[in-house]
Design a protein around this motif. Structure first.
Motif, PDB file in Angstrom:
ATOM      1  N   PRO A 231      62.055   9.564  58.584  1.00  0.00           N
ATOM      2  CA  PRO A 231      61.983   8.740  57.523  1.00  0.00           C
ATOM      3  C   PRO A 231      61.284   7.471  57.322  1.00  0.00           C
ATOM      4  N   GLU A 232      61.205   6.777  58.483  1.00  0.00           N
ATOM      5  CA  GLU A 232      60.240   5.320  58.693  1.00  0.00           C
ATOM      6  C   GLU A 232      58.812   5.425  58.438  1.00  0.00           C
ATOM      7  N   GLN A 233      58.315   7.014  58.670  1.00  0.00           N
ATOM      8  CA  GLN A 233      57.034   7.027  58.447  1.00  0.00           C
ATOM      9  C   GLN A 233      56.502   7.683  57.134  1.00  0.00           C
ATOM     10  N   ASP A 234      55.322   7.573  56.665  1.00  0.00           N
ATOM     11  CA  ASP A 234      54.666   7.966  55.597  1.00  0.00           C
ATOM     12  C   ASP A 234      53.593   9.344  56.043  1.00  0.00           C
ATOM     13  N   PRO A 235      54.225  10.304  55.484  1.00  0.00           N
ATOM     14  CA  PRO A 235      53.336  11.450  55.745  1.00  0.00           C
ATOM     15  C   PRO A 235      51.974  11.377  55.177  1.00  0.00           C
ATOM     16  N   LEU A 236      51.650  10.783  54.244  1.00  0.00           N
ATOM     17  CA  LEU A 236      50.386  10.681  53.914  1.00  0.00           C
ATOM     18  C   LEU A 236      49.357   9.779  54.184  1.00  0.00           C
ATOM     19  N   ALA A 237      50.105   8.758  55.230  1.00  0.00           N
ATOM     20  CA  ALA A 237      49.304   7.932  55.950  1.00  0.00           C
ATOM     21  C   ALA A 237      48.492   8.583  57.018  1.00  0.00           C
ATOM     22  N   GLN A 238      47.130   8.142  56.755  1.00  0.00           N
ATOM     23  CA  GLN A 238      46.241   8.912  57.833  1.00  0.00           C
ATOM     24  C   GLN A 238      46.119   8.171  59.090  1.00  0.00           C
ATOM     25  N   VAL A 239      46.299   8.851  60.052  1.00  0.00           N
ATOM     26  CA  VAL A 239      46.074   7.987  61.726  1.00  0.00           C
ATOM     27  C   VAL A 239      44.663   8.195  62.153  1.00  0.00           C
ATOM     28  N   TYR A 240      44.106   9.324  61.894  1.00  0.00           N
ATOM     29  CA  TYR A 240      42.678   9.400  62.621  1.00  0.00           C
ATOM     30  C   TYR A 240      41.921   9.589  61.129  1.00  0.00           C
ATOM     31  N   ASP A 241      40.505   9.360  61.454  1.00  0.00           N
ATOM     32  CA  ASP A 241      39.415   9.583  60.517  1.00  0.00           C
ATOM     33  C   ASP A 241      38.777  10.794  61.047  1.00  0.00           C
ATOM     34  N   ARG A 242      37.770  11.256  60.074  1.00  0.00           N
ATOM     35  CA  ARG A 242      37.030  12.516  60.487  1.00  0.00           C
ATOM     36  C   ARG A 242      36.031  12.104  61.760  1.00  0.00           C
ATOM     37  N   GLU A 243      35.703  10.987  61.960  1.00  0.00           N
ATOM     38  CA  GLU A 243      34.743  10.810  63.267  1.00  0.00           C
ATOM     39  C   GLU A 243      35.898  11.123  64.317  1.00  0.00           C
ATOM     40  N   GLN A 244      36.948  10.540  64.399  1.00  0.00           N
ATOM     41  CA  GLN A 244      37.946  10.665  65.643  1.00  0.00           C
ATOM     42  C   GLN A 244      38.421  12.191  65.613  1.00  0.00           C
ATOM     43  N   LEU A 245      38.548  13.043  64.644  1.00  0.00           N
ATOM     44  CA  LEU A 245      39.161  14.117  64.858  1.00  0.00           C
ATOM     45  C   LEU A 245      37.937  15.025  65.202  1.00  0.00           C
ATOM     46  N   SER A 246      36.738  14.724  64.910  1.00  0.00           N
ATOM     47  CA  SER A 246      35.442  15.477  65.490  1.00  0.00           C
ATOM     48  C   SER A 246      35.504  15.324  66.888  1.00  0.00           C
ATOM     49  N   ALA A 247      35.538  14.023  67.531  1.00  0.00           N
ATOM     50  CA  ALA A 247      35.688  13.902  68.793  1.00  0.00           C
ATOM     51  C   ALA A 247      36.582  14.705  69.534  1.00  0.00           C
ATOM     52  N   VAL A 248      37.916  14.782  69.093  1.00  0.00           N
ATOM     53  CA  VAL A 248      38.845  15.737  69.702  1.00  0.00           C
ATOM     54  C   VAL A 248      38.332  17.249  69.494  1.00  0.00           C
ATOM     55  N   VAL A 249      37.698  17.647  68.467  1.00  0.00           N
ATOM     56  CA  VAL A 249      37.257  19.045  68.411  1.00  0.00           C
ATOM     57  C   VAL A 249      36.181  19.366  69.319  1.00  0.00           C
ATOM     58  N   ALA A 250      35.280  18.104  69.435  1.00  0.00           N
ATOM     59  CA  ALA A 250      34.084  18.461  70.476  1.00  0.00           C
ATOM     60  C   ALA A 250      34.463  18.401  71.762  1.00  0.00           C
ATOM     61  N   ALA A 251      35.509  17.750  72.375  1.00  0.00           N
ATOM     62  CA  ALA A 251      36.015  17.808  73.494  1.00  0.00           C
ATOM     63  C   ALA A 251      36.769  19.178  73.900  1.00  0.00           C
ATOM     64  N   ALA A 252      37.589  19.774  72.922  1.00  0.00           N
ATOM     65  CA  ALA A 252      38.295  21.086  72.869  1.00  0.00           C
ATOM     66  C   ALA A 252      37.258  21.983  73.187  1.00  0.00           C
ATOM     67  N   GLY A 276      36.065  20.401  61.963  1.00  0.00           N
ATOM     68  CA  GLY A 276      36.064  21.590  62.702  1.00  0.00           C
ATOM     69  C   GLY A 276      37.279  22.175  63.470  1.00  0.00           C
ATOM     70  N   ILE A 277      38.273  22.075  63.222  1.00  0.00           N
ATOM     71  CA  ILE A 277      39.825  22.236  63.535  1.00  0.00           C
ATOM     72  C   ILE A 277      39.760  23.926  63.270  1.00  0.00           C
ATOM     73  N   ARG A 278      40.641  24.480  64.016  1.00  0.00           N
ATOM     74  CA  ARG A 278      40.783  25.985  64.086  1.00  0.00           C
ATOM     75  C   ARG A 278      41.949  26.453  63.010  1.00  0.00           C
ATOM     76  N   SER A 279      43.073  25.430  62.944  1.00  0.00           N
ATOM     77  CA  SER A 279      44.101  25.906  61.868  1.00  0.00           C
ATOM     78  C   SER A 279      44.678  24.543  61.324  1.00  0.00           C
ATOM     79  N   LEU A 280      44.876  24.561  60.107  1.00  0.00           N
ATOM     80  CA  LEU A 280      45.727  23.492  59.448  1.00  0.00           C
ATOM     81  C   LEU A 280      47.185  23.701  59.240  1.00  0.00           C
ATOM     82  N   GLU A 281      48.014  22.620  60.081  1.00  0.00           N
ATOM     83  CA  GLU A 281      49.276  22.860  59.898  1.00  0.00           C
ATOM     84  C   GLU A 281      49.996  21.975  58.922  1.00  0.00           C
TER      85      GLU A 281
END
Length: 431
Positions: A231-252, A276-281
Motif C-alpha cells: 500500500p505504501e508504494q505507487d505502482p505507476l512510479a517508474q524505478v528503471y528507465d529504458r536505458e537501464q532496462l536495456s542494460a539488463v536485457v543486454a546482460a541477459a 527488448g524484454i521477452r514478456s510483460l508481467e
C-alpha cells in the motif's frame, strides 16, 4: 504479490550447495556431487529436452477419457494415452492406439484429459509449495524470482523426482533497485549493499544478472514500476528507465537468456518492450501502441489476473480499492491484446506460501473475453512456447512429457473445471 520476503537459509549457501540441497530433498545427493559447468547451464533447454526423452518418470496408460488437444482443438472420445518412462509414446482413439501389456492403467472414463497446465509466473520458495502447484494442475512453470535461489533448487528437485515439483524455468533473484536481504543470497552480491543509489548503474545491473547466470538461472526477472501489493508504494512510479532496462536485457542476452518485466504504467510498459524484454508481467495500463509493438516483436503478455483480483479481496482498504480499480482495466487490456494477436500466457503470481490454481487464471482469461479454447491455450501451448518448451509441454502427443490433468467436465463448455483437477499425472506418475 511478486515475491514475499522470506528468511534466508540457516547456513551459507554456495553454488554447489544450492544444487546439493535439491539433491538431498530428492534423496540423490551423490548424483549432484559436481556443479554443472557454465556451458551446460547456457544450454538448459536442450538439457531439459534430453532429460524428457531419456525417460525420468513412470509408465502409465490413461484410458477411457475424452482427450482435448489444445494445439488443434481436436476432441477424441474414449482416448488412450500411453506414457513410457515419463514420455508420451502414443495418444489417440482406442482402436488406433496399441496398449503395452503389463503397464499400470489409470481409468479416465467420465473425465476430460488435457496436458498438464503451464504456470508462467509463480514464486516457489519451498518443496511444499512446489508439490501443491503440481497437485493443482501446474506440471510446468516459470519462476517469477525468489529471494535466495530456492527456485533453482526446486528445478533440480523436479528433474530427479518430477512428481514432487513442476518442470521449472528458474529466475533466481529479482533485479531491482533495493535488493534488501537478498544481498545475502550470494557472496558476490554483498558489495552491492554499499551502493547509495541502489542497483541502478549499468555496472550494478550487469552484476546482478551475471550472478544469476552463474547460479544457473534460466530467465532474468526485473521491474520497471513499483509494486501494487504494497500500500505504501505507487505502482505507476517508474524505478528503471529504458536505458537501464536495456542494460539488463543486454546482460541477459549475453548469457542466452530472456527477461520478464514487472510493469504497470503505460510508459513503463512501453519502455520495457522497447528495451527488448521477452514478456510483460501484470501490465495493467498497457496501451494500444505498446500492444502493437509487442505483436510486432513477439513479446508475450502475462497479465496475472489472479493476483490483481486478489488485491480486491484485501483487508487493506488501499489494496482493495486498487484491485477493484485495476481488474476491469486489466481485463480490457487482455481482450485488446488477444484481438491484436499479442501472445498471452497464464500466470497467477502466487507467493507467500499460498498457491493459487492456474486453472483460475484460465477462468479469468475467459472472463476477459477470450474464447474457451484460446483461454486454455494460455496455460498450455502458448505458455509452453514462452518457456521454450513447445516440444515438451502443452500437448499430449508423441514425444511430449507425460503430464496430464483429468477434469470432471468439459473445459470448452466451462473452463472453471480446470481449477480442481480430478487427478494429475506428472511424468507418467499419478500424484
Amino acid at each position: 504479490m511478486c515475491v514475499e520476503n522470506t528468511p534466508p537459509p540457516a547456513s551459507r549457501l554456495t553454488r554447489r550447495g544450492i544444487l546439493a540441497g535439491a539433491a538431498a530433498l530428492a534423496g540423490t545427493a551423490a548424483a549432484l556431487s559436481a556443479t554443472p559447468s557454465a556451458a551446460a547451464e547456457r544450454t538448459e533447454e536442450r538439457t531439459e529436452e534430453r532429460t524428457e526423452r531419456r525417460g525420468v518418470g513412470g509408465d502409465l496408460v490413461i484410458e477411457g477419457g475424452t482427450l482435448l488437444d489444445p494445439a488443434t482443438g481436436e476432441v477424441t472420445e474414449d482416448a488412450v494415452i500411453v506414457i513410457v518412462g515419463g514420455v508420451v509414446r502414443a495418444a489417440g482413439a482406442r482402436g488406433r492406439t496399441r496398449v503395452p501389456e503389463g503397464t499400470e492403467v489409470l481409468d479416465a472414463h467420465g473425465t476430460w484429459v488435457l496436458p498438464g497446465l503451464v504456470e508462467a509466473h509463480i514464486h516457489l520458495n519451498t518443496a511444499a509449495e512446489a508439490r501443491d502447484a503440481v497437485r493443482k494442475g501446474a506440471t510446468t512453470a516459470r519462476s517469477g524470482s525468489t529471494n535466495f535461489y530456492q527456485d533453482i533448487a526446486v528445478r533440480e528437485l523436479a528433474r530427479q523426482m518430477p512428481e514432487l515439483a513442476p518442470r521449472l524455468r528458474a529466475a533466481g533473484i529479482f533485479v531491482t533497485p533495493d535488493l534488501g536481504d537478498t544481498v545475502l543470497a550470494d557472496p558476490d552480491l554483498t558489495p552491492l549493499a554499499g551502493l547509495k543509489e541502489g542497483v541502478r548503474s549499468p555496472e550494478a545491473l550487469r552484476r546482478v544478472v551475471e550472478v544469476n547466470l552463474a547460479r544457473g538461472a534460466d530467465v532474468i526477472k526485473t521491474r520497471v514500476n513499483e509494486r501494487a501489493g504494497l500500500p505504501e508504494q505507487d505502482p505507476l512510479a517508474q524505478v528503471y528507465d529504458r536505458e537501464q532496462l536495456s542494460a539488463v536485457v543486454a546482460a541477459a542476452r549475453r548469457g542466452g537468456k530472456g527477461v520478464l518485466c514487472h510493469s504497470y504504467s503505460e510508459k513503463g510498459c512501453h519502455d520495457a518492450v522497447m528495451a527488448g524484454i521477452r514478456s510483460l508481467e501484470h501490465g495493467v495500463f498497457v496501451g494500444e501502441r505498446t500492444l502493437r509493438e509487442m505483436r510486432r516483436r513477439g513479446t508475450y503478455f502475462t497479465p496475472t489476473l489472479t493476483a490483481i483480483a486478489g488485491l480486491a479481496e484485501s483487508e487493506d482498504p488501499v489494496l482493495a480499492e486498487r484491485g477493484r480499480t485495476y481488474l476491469p482495466v486489466l481485463k480490457r487490456a487482455v481482450r485488446a491484446a488477444h484481438e491484436l494477436g499479442v501472445p498471452l500466457a497464464a500466470g497467477t503470481d502466487s507467493s507467500g506460501g499460498t498457491v493459487d490454481p492456474i486453472g483460475g487464471e484460465v477462468e479469468l482469461m475467459r472472463a476477459a473475453g477470450l474464447p474457451a479454447l484460446d483461454a486454455i491455450r494460455t496455460a498450455t501451448t502458448g505458455a509452453a512456447r514462452l518457456l521454450g518448451l513447445q516440444g515438451t509441454a502443452g500437448r499430449l502427443a508423441r514425444g511430449f512429457a507425460g503430464d496430464a490433468v483429468l477434469l470432471g467436465g468439459d473445459p470448452l463448455a466451462d473452463v472453471s473445471v480446470l481449477k480442481k483437477p480430478v487427478r494429475v499425472v506428472r511424468a507418467g506418475v499419478p500424484v
